[in-house]
Design a protein around this motif. Structure first.
Motif, PDB file in Angstrom:
ATOM      1  N   ASN A 243       0.822  -1.212   0.000  1.00 42.24           N
ATOM      2  CA  ASN A 243       0.000   0.000   0.000  1.00 42.24           C
ATOM      3  C   ASN A 243       0.859   1.266   0.000  1.00 42.24           C
ATOM      4  O   ASN A 243       0.520   2.261  -0.655  1.00 42.24           O
ATOM      5  CB  ASN A 243      -0.941  -0.008   1.204  1.00 42.24           C
ATOM      6  CG  ASN A 243      -2.060  -1.023   1.063  1.00 42.24           C
ATOM      7  OD1 ASN A 243      -2.434  -1.390  -0.058  1.00 42.24           O
ATOM      8  ND2 ASN A 243      -2.589  -1.487   2.184  1.00 42.24           N
ATOM      9  N   GLU A 244       1.962   1.228   0.755  1.00 34.59           N
ATOM     10  CA  GLU A 244       2.848   2.393   0.780  1.00 34.59           C
ATOM     11  C   GLU A 244       3.498   2.614  -0.582  1.00 34.59           C
ATOM     12  O   GLU A 244       3.626   3.763  -1.044  1.00 34.59           O
ATOM     13  CB  GLU A 244       3.917   2.198   1.860  1.00 34.59           C
ATOM     14  CG  GLU A 244       3.360   2.288   3.284  1.00 34.59           C
ATOM     15  CD  GLU A 244       4.364   1.886   4.344  1.00 34.59           C
ATOM     16  OE1 GLU A 244       4.130   2.192   5.523  1.00 34.59           O
ATOM     17  OE2 GLU A 244       5.395   1.258   3.985  1.00 34.59           O
ATOM     18  N   LYS A 246       2.313   1.627  -3.555  1.00 33.87           N
ATOM     19  CA  LYS A 246       1.279   2.101  -4.475  1.00 33.87           C
ATOM     20  C   LYS A 246       0.953   3.566  -4.228  1.00 33.87           C
ATOM     21  O   LYS A 246       0.714   4.332  -5.171  1.00 33.87           O
ATOM     22  CB  LYS A 246       0.018   1.244  -4.343  1.00 33.87           C
ATOM     23  CG  LYS A 246       0.167  -0.182  -4.842  1.00 33.87           C
ATOM     24  CD  LYS A 246      -1.110  -0.979  -4.583  1.00 33.87           C
ATOM     25  CE  LYS A 246      -0.958  -2.444  -4.964  1.00 33.87           C
ATOM     26  NZ  LYS A 246      -2.198  -3.210  -4.678  1.00 33.87           N
ATOM     27  N   HIS A 247       0.944   3.953  -2.952  1.00 33.93           N
ATOM     28  CA  HIS A 247       0.641   5.350  -2.637  1.00 33.93           C
ATOM     29  C   HIS A 247       1.664   6.285  -3.273  1.00 33.93           C
ATOM     30  O   HIS A 247       1.302   7.358  -3.796  1.00 33.93           O
ATOM     31  CB  HIS A 247       0.612   5.585  -1.128  1.00 33.93           C
ATOM     32  CG  HIS A 247       0.496   7.042  -0.776  1.00 33.93           C
ATOM     33  ND1 HIS A 247      -0.688   7.735  -0.876  1.00 33.93           N
ATOM     34  CD2 HIS A 247       1.434   7.942  -0.359  1.00 33.93           C
ATOM     35  CE1 HIS A 247      -0.484   9.005  -0.533  1.00 33.93           C
ATOM     36  NE2 HIS A 247       0.794   9.144  -0.208  1.00 33.93           N
ATOM     37  N   CYS A 248       2.926   5.910  -3.230  1.00 34.05           N
ATOM     38  CA  CYS A 248       3.954   6.749  -3.839  1.00 34.05           C
ATOM     39  C   CYS A 248       3.693   6.958  -5.330  1.00 34.05           C
ATOM     40  O   CYS A 248       3.878   8.072  -5.855  1.00 34.05           O
ATOM     41  CB  CYS A 248       5.342   6.134  -3.626  1.00 34.05           C
ATOM     42  SG  CYS A 248       5.916   6.181  -1.911  1.00 34.05           S
ATOM     43  N   ALA A 251       0.472   9.192  -5.841  1.00 30.31           N
ATOM     44  CA  ALA A 251       0.590  10.590  -5.423  1.00 30.31           C
ATOM     45  C   ALA A 251       1.739  11.331  -6.095  1.00 30.31           C
ATOM     46  O   ALA A 251       2.014  12.480  -5.740  1.00 30.31           O
ATOM     47  CB  ALA A 251       0.764  10.651  -3.900  1.00 30.31           C
ATOM     48  N   SER A 260      -3.093  13.489  -9.783  1.00 29.23           N
ATOM     49  CA  SER A 260      -2.869  12.519  -8.712  1.00 29.23           C
ATOM     50  C   SER A 260      -4.189  12.190  -8.011  1.00 29.23           C
ATOM     51  O   SER A 260      -4.866  13.107  -7.520  1.00 29.23           O
ATOM     52  CB  SER A 260      -1.882  13.074  -7.674  1.00 29.23           C
ATOM     53  OG  SER A 260      -0.555  12.890  -8.095  1.00 29.23           O
ATOM     54  N   LYS A 262      -4.452  10.911  -5.165  1.00 26.45           N
ATOM     55  CA  LYS A 262      -4.223  11.271  -3.760  1.00 26.45           C
ATOM     56  C   LYS A 262      -3.023  12.221  -3.690  1.00 26.45           C
ATOM     57  O   LYS A 262      -2.096  12.133  -4.480  1.00 26.45           O
ATOM     58  CB  LYS A 262      -3.926  10.029  -2.913  1.00 26.45           C
ATOM     59  CG  LYS A 262      -5.046   8.999  -2.860  1.00 26.45           C
ATOM     60  CD  LYS A 262      -6.221   9.468  -2.016  1.00 26.45           C
ATOM     61  CE  LYS A 262      -5.894   9.483  -0.544  1.00 26.45           C
ATOM     62  NZ  LYS A 262      -7.071   9.833   0.286  1.00 26.45           N
ATOM     63  N   ALA A 269       6.652   9.665  -0.746  1.00 26.34           N
ATOM     64  CA  ALA A 269       5.777  10.170  -1.807  1.00 26.34           C
ATOM     65  C   ALA A 269       6.056  11.640  -2.078  1.00 26.34           C
ATOM     66  O   ALA A 269       6.055  12.093  -3.230  1.00 26.34           O
ATOM     67  CB  ALA A 269       4.312   9.957  -1.428  1.00 26.34           C
TER      68      ALA A 269
END
Length: 314
Positions: A243-244, A246-248, A251, A260, A262, A269
């Protein structure tokens, strides 16, 4: 052939270019004319056909290789070609490689350096997931090496995606060394993979245009889907790490209005967004100033929201 970068105002030329774009329009008086975007490996050039129905202008379409005869002029501080004659070039008249803008750097050297960074990722889960594409997928590797990073704006040339990715990795390496709150493995893995979706968002040269998938989904979402495919091949990949990571990717454009889904919520990120934005803008300036000489002001630029000029040589 006469390369676009070598053209000068006042010349009359006969040369073959790729018709990158074509748009028919009308003058204020209702007279038809054609706008062309001509391309070779050194750049692009705006062209105008003020009498598209004349006998000297053959029928042609976008993506045709065309031989043109015309006069080079300056309009709004940019070179333009007023085309008097046009014919479709025969296959033996040109070498397609002369019409694909390419990185000035060695693709193989850049890729080997990128692999060095990948080998340096100590987290086994992240390294194996990155290797899924960059070491084990020959079709992806070939496409990634030859792809552009954008249709226009920055790194819009073959090898541009690799060059941009490596530059972002370099900047992220600095951030990771300067700020101990950063998980270096996560940031480097994110930097390497942040634009992998562009291999599907944009078609290969000479088209270098948005695909249906790119128009409908976009490279950020495509990239996250590609990460998920790689993660699923690795047993026990930690969900929180997935999840971390993918978040990078999600975003990395920084703001919702820039695409983006998010805004950055992790230090990694944030660092990736800053690195991506810095390299994109500096490369854009490099391309804007590439063929400009002297210190003339270039006029308002919408991307930078500023009037731009080159630095003096003093």
């Amino acid at each position: 052939m006469k390369y676009i970068k070598d053209l000068h105002e006042g010349e009359t030329i006969r040369s073959i270019y790729l018709c990158k774009g074509k748009r028919s329009a009308e003058t204020r008086n209702g007279k038809p004319y054609d706008n062309l975007l001509l391309q070779d490996k050194t750049g692009t050039l705006d062209g105008k056909i003020w009498d598209p129905n004349s006998q000297g202008i053959a029928d042609y379409d976008e993506k045709d290789f065309i031989e043109v005869v015309g006069d080079v002029i300056t309009y709004n501080n940019n070179l333009q070609l007023n085309i008097k004659q046009l014919r479709i070039a025969s296959e033996g008249d040109y070498n397609p490689a002369d019409y694909m803008p390419t990185s000035e750097k060695s693709v193989d050297t850049m890729y080997e350096e990128l692999l060095t960074y990948i080998r340096g990722i100590s987290n086994e889960y992240l390294r194996r997931a990155v290797e899924y594409y960059f070491v084990n997928d020959e079709a992806f590797i070939k496409k990634f090496k030859g792809h552009s990073a954008a249709k226009t704006v920055h790194h819009g040339f073959a090898g541009g995606l690799l060059e941009h990715t490596l530059s972002v990795v370099h900047l992220c390496e600095y951030f990771a060394g300067a700020y101990d709150i950063i998980n270096k493995d996560l940031l480097i893995a994110s930097a390497v993979c942040h634009d992998i979706g562009k291999t599907k968002e944009l078609s290969s040269f000479p088209d270098n245009d948005y695909t249906d998938e790119g128009q409908l989904i976009g490279h950020i979402v495509i990239g996250v889907e590609m990460l998920s495919d790689a993660i699923r091949t690795i047993p026990d990949f930690p969900e929180v790490l997935a999840n971390e990571w993918k978040h990078c990717i999600i975003a990395h454009h920084g703001e919702l209005e820039f695409g983006s889904p998010k805004k950055p919520a992790l230090a990694e990120a944030m660092a990736l967004n800053l690195a991506d934005n810095a390299d994109a803008k500096m490369q854009t300036l490099k391309e804007i100033f590439k063929d400009k000489k002297g210190t003339d002001w270039l006029g308002y630029n919408r991307l930078f929201e500023s009037n731009l000029r080159r630095t003096s040589d003093v």
